[in-house]
Motif scaffolding. Structure first.
Motif, PDB file in Angstrom:
ATOM      1  N   ASN A 103      29.846  40.506  58.105  1.00 41.79           N
ATOM      2  CA  ASN A 103      30.839  41.498  57.707  1.00 41.79           C
ATOM      3  C   ASN A 103      32.060  40.812  57.091  1.00 41.79           C
ATOM      4  OD1 ASN A 103      31.901  44.295  57.700  1.00 41.79           O
ATOM      5  ND2 ASN A 103      33.394  43.460  59.143  1.00 41.79           N
ATOM      6  N   ILE A 104      32.473  39.692  57.655  1.00 43.40           N
ATOM      7  CA  ILE A 104      33.577  38.931  57.074  1.00 43.40           C
ATOM      8  C   ILE A 104      33.204  38.472  55.666  1.00 43.40           C
ATOM      9  CG2 ILE A 104      34.917  36.801  57.225  1.00 43.40           C
ATOM     10  CD1 ILE A 104      34.786  37.064  60.278  1.00 43.40           C
ATOM     11  N   ALA A 105      32.004  37.912  55.537  1.00 42.48           N
ATOM     12  CA  ALA A 105      31.557  37.411  54.232  1.00 42.48           C
ATOM     13  C   ALA A 105      31.550  38.516  53.177  1.00 42.48           C
ATOM     14  CB  ALA A 105      30.173  36.784  54.366  1.00 42.48           C
ATOM     15  N   ARG A 106      31.106  39.706  53.559  1.00 42.61           N
ATOM     16  CA  ARG A 106      31.064  40.826  52.604  1.00 42.61           C
ATOM     17  C   ARG A 106      32.463  41.242  52.167  1.00 42.61           C
ATOM     18  NH1 ARG A 106      26.729  42.658  55.912  1.00 42.61           N
ATOM     19  NH2 ARG A 106      28.208  43.771  57.241  1.00 42.61           N
ATOM     20  N   ASN A 107      33.404  41.204  53.091  1.00 45.58           N
ATOM     21  CA  ASN A 107      34.733  41.745  52.813  1.00 45.58           C
ATOM     22  C   ASN A 107      35.694  40.763  52.149  1.00 45.58           C
ATOM     23  OD1 ASN A 107      35.223  44.667  53.875  1.00 45.58           O
ATOM     24  ND2 ASN A 107      33.889  43.720  55.385  1.00 45.58           N
ATOM     25  N   ILE A 108      35.442  39.465  52.287  1.00 48.78           N
ATOM     26  CA  ILE A 108      36.344  38.503  51.649  1.00 48.78           C
ATOM     27  C   ILE A 108      35.673  37.762  50.492  1.00 48.78           C
ATOM     28  CG2 ILE A 108      37.548  38.174  53.847  1.00 48.78           C
ATOM     29  CD1 ILE A 108      36.372  35.348  53.968  1.00 48.78           C
ATOM     30  N   GLY A 109      34.389  38.036  50.282  1.00 46.77           N
ATOM     31  CA  GLY A 109      33.616  37.279  49.306  1.00 46.77           C
ATOM     32  C   GLY A 109      33.953  37.573  47.852  1.00 46.77           C
ATOM     33  N   ASP A 155      39.870  37.169  41.780  1.00 46.42           N
ATOM     34  CA  ASP A 155      39.518  38.397  42.499  1.00 46.42           C
ATOM     35  C   ASP A 155      39.493  38.169  44.006  1.00 46.42           C
ATOM     36  OD1 ASP A 155      38.756  40.391  40.256  1.00 46.42           O
ATOM     37  OD2 ASP A 155      37.709  38.551  39.690  1.00 46.42           O
ATOM     38  N   ASP A 156      40.397  37.326  44.487  1.00 39.60           N
ATOM     39  CA  ASP A 156      40.480  37.022  45.916  1.00 39.60           C
ATOM     40  C   ASP A 156      41.104  38.211  46.656  1.00 39.60           C
ATOM     41  OD1 ASP A 156      41.111  36.018  48.479  1.00 39.60           O
ATOM     42  OD2 ASP A 156      41.382  33.992  47.700  1.00 39.60           O
ATOM     43  N   PRO A 157      40.366  38.844  47.584  1.00 41.22           N
ATOM     44  CA  PRO A 157      40.912  40.011  48.281  1.00 41.22           C
ATOM     45  C   PRO A 157      41.775  39.645  49.485  1.00 41.22           C
ATOM     46  CG  PRO A 157      38.659  39.655  48.984  1.00 41.22           C
ATOM     47  CD  PRO A 157      38.954  38.594  47.938  1.00 41.22           C
ATOM     48  N   LEU A 158      41.709  38.399  49.930  1.00 42.00           N
ATOM     49  CA  LEU A 158      42.433  37.994  51.133  1.00 42.00           C
ATOM     50  C   LEU A 158      43.749  37.302  50.805  1.00 42.00           C
ATOM     51  CD1 LEU A 158      42.138  38.030  54.251  1.00 42.00           C
ATOM     52  CD2 LEU A 158      41.252  35.697  54.073  1.00 42.00           C
ATOM     53  N   VAL A 159      43.691  36.252  50.002  1.00 47.13           N
ATOM     54  CA  VAL A 159      44.907  35.607  49.496  1.00 47.13           C
ATOM     55  C   VAL A 159      44.923  35.872  47.994  1.00 47.13           C
ATOM     56  CG1 VAL A 159      46.198  33.463  49.233  1.00 47.13           C
ATOM     57  CG2 VAL A 159      44.816  33.831  51.288  1.00 47.13           C
ATOM     58  N   LYS A 160      45.735  36.816  47.597  1.00 51.22           N
ATOM     59  CA  LYS A 160      45.731  37.275  46.210  1.00 51.22           C
ATOM     60  C   LYS A 160      46.067  36.149  45.237  1.00 51.22           C
ATOM     61  CE  LYS A 160      44.931  41.682  47.029  1.00 51.22           C
ATOM     62  NZ  LYS A 160      43.835  42.447  46.411  1.00 51.22           N
ATOM     63  N   LEU A 161      45.626  36.314  44.004  1.00 50.20           N
ATOM     64  CA  LEU A 161      45.873  35.315  42.960  1.00 50.20           C
ATOM     65  C   LEU A 161      47.356  34.947  42.880  1.00 50.20           C
ATOM     66  CD1 LEU A 161      45.049  33.593  40.518  1.00 50.20           C
ATOM     67  CD2 LEU A 161      45.187  35.676  39.116  1.00 50.20           C
ATOM     68  N   ALA A 162      48.233  35.892  43.147  1.00 56.37           N
ATOM     69  CA  ALA A 162      49.671  35.623  43.103  1.00 56.37           C
ATOM     70  C   ALA A 162      50.059  34.498  44.060  1.00 56.37           C
ATOM     71  CB  ALA A 162      50.456  36.889  43.453  1.00 56.37           C
ATOM     72  N   GLY A 163      49.303  34.339  45.150  1.00 57.00           N
ATOM     73  CA  GLY A 163      49.578  33.257  46.085  1.00 57.00           C
ATOM     74  C   GLY A 163      49.329  31.896  45.465  1.00 57.00           C
ATOM     75  N   GLY A 164      48.254  31.777  44.709  1.00 57.09           N
ATOM     76  CA  GLY A 164      47.975  30.528  44.006  1.00 57.09           C
ATOM     77  C   GLY A 164      48.976  30.276  42.898  1.00 57.09           C
ATOM     78  N   GLU A 165      49.315  31.340  42.171  1.00 54.05           N
ATOM     79  CA  GLU A 165      50.299  31.206  41.090  1.00 54.05           C
ATOM     80  C   GLU A 165      51.646  30.766  41.649  1.00 54.05           C
ATOM     81  OE1 GLU A 165      48.500  34.587  38.017  1.00 54.05           O
ATOM     82  OE2 GLU A 165      49.952  35.164  39.550  1.00 54.05           O
ATOM     83  N   ASP A 166      52.033  31.359  42.778  1.00 55.48           N
ATOM     84  CA  ASP A 166      53.314  31.017  43.396  1.00 55.48           C
ATOM     85  C   ASP A 166      53.324  29.568  43.872  1.00 55.48           C
ATOM     86  OD1 ASP A 166      55.879  32.274  44.067  1.00 55.48           O
ATOM     87  OD2 ASP A 166      55.366  31.822  46.144  1.00 55.48           O
ATOM     88  N   THR A 167      52.193  29.122  44.403  1.00 53.78           N
ATOM     89  CA  THR A 167      52.079  27.729  44.841  1.00 53.78           C
ATOM     90  C   THR A 167      52.288  26.782  43.667  1.00 53.78           C
ATOM     91  OG1 THR A 167      50.509  28.373  46.578  1.00 53.78           O
ATOM     92  CG2 THR A 167      50.584  26.045  45.977  1.00 53.78           C
ATOM     93  N   ALA A 168      51.583  27.042  42.561  1.00 52.25           N
ATOM     94  CA  ALA A 168      51.700  26.175  41.390  1.00 52.25           C
ATOM     95  C   ALA A 168      53.109  26.204  40.807  1.00 52.25           C
ATOM     96  CB  ALA A 168      50.683  26.596  40.331  1.00 52.25           C
TER      97      ALA A 168
END
Length: 304
Positions: free
Chosen positions: A181-187, A246-259
């Motif tokens: 269920n975790i794999a389906r929802n965060i995959g 298309d990351d549903p758990l840590v949105k792309l904005a999180g990666g952009e903000d990190t960079a």
């Protein structure tokens, strides 16, 4: 595959060491409630094939590493409220302590410096290694992670609920269903899961270690660490940020903000990629990690 006690934190960590010990080391740090074997074997083999020594380990409170049995974590909502009003809740341990574990593992293995690669919570831990121990890493790669800033988009409700919900029971079939269920929802929407392969992987994890009690304590450490933006501004390690569009758990904005908050960081994104490590992306991800490491490598290893 042995257990080793870190000289600085005194924590027993279970680890696996792959590849030629004379090659530069890539240290892999896994995410929230995730055992080290969630790093796919295919990724380990690919990085070893790029002429790196690859070390992965179970974080404290998960897998076969030391547990903090009986330590109580605050309820997440209550902890967040206290943090906002300036009254942080007491947590069993900090994310910085987990970063110190990673550095301690390097010391115990007599590795002076490594290329630090972390996924999700592991990316946050890797960031803290770069912040607090700049002399211990050649480079940083932050995968599907974030700065912890509270203004960033939240995870999809179903993804977060699937991740933090306790399993129905500790019976094997319930644990497998919980993992699937975790794999389906965060995959990854662009790379649908292979149900049979995921069932086999989940069964392997279940039979290796069952310890849901560690996840709330690790989550408390994440919340307690708060926003790292100002601290990341001082990172000097060459940094690569990898994130799914298309990351549903840590949105792309999180990666952009990190960079955006690490000087000179490079951001690479993939359409269709969610919050997992699909087989279809193993080769390109390994290539990016290896090329980044080689770009700052003292020995500049070439692929085998």
């Amino acid at each position: 595959m042995p257990t080793i006690t870190t000289p600085n934190t005194g924590i027993e960590l279970f680890y696996e060491d792959n590849g030629d010990p004379s090659h530069e080391t890539i240290l892999l740090i896994m995410g929230l409630g995730a055992q080290m074997i969630l790093w796919p074997d295919e990724l380990i083999e690919a990085l070893v094939g790029h002429s790196f020594r690859v070390v992965r380990f179970d974080n404290r409170d998960i897998g076969l590493s030391q547990k903090f049995e009986g330590a109580k974590a605050p309820k997440p909502a209550w902890q967040i409220i206290r943090q906002k009003i300036g009254w942080p809740a007491k947590v069993p341990y900090s994310l910085e302590a987990m970063a110190n574990d990673a550095v301690g593992l390097l010391s115990a293995l007599k590795i002076d410096k490594a290329h630090i690669v972390g996924a999700s919570m592991g990316g946050m831990i890797a960031q803290l290694v770069a912040i607090n121990h700049p002399d211990r890493l050649h480079s940083l790669t932050s995968i599907m992670s974030t700065t912890g800033n509270g203004s960033l988009p939240m995870a999809d409700k179903n993804a977060m609920e699937a991740l933090v919900a306790p399993p129905k029971s500790l019976e094997e079939e319930d644990l497998i269903a919980h993992g699937l269920n975790i794999a389906r929802n965060i995959g990854s929407p662009g790379y649908p899961i292979d149900v049979e392969r995921n069932r086999e992987r989940t069964l392997r994890m279940v039979r290796r270690s069952i310890y849901p009690a560690g996840l709330p304590r690790q989550l408390a450490a994440i919340i307690d660490d708060g926003c790292r933006r100002s601290r990341l501004a001082g990172v000097s390690a060459p940094t690569l940020v990898l994130h799914g569009e298309d990351d549903p758990l840590v949105k792309l904005a999180g990666g952009e903000d990190t960079a955006q908050h690490i000087p000179g960081a490079k951001l690479v994104t993939f359409p269709g990629w969610g919050h997992d490590l699909p087989l279809e992306l193993i080769e390109p991800l390994a290539q990016h990690v290896a090329e980044h490491a080689r770009s700052v490598s003292v020995k500049a290893p070439e692929p085998a």
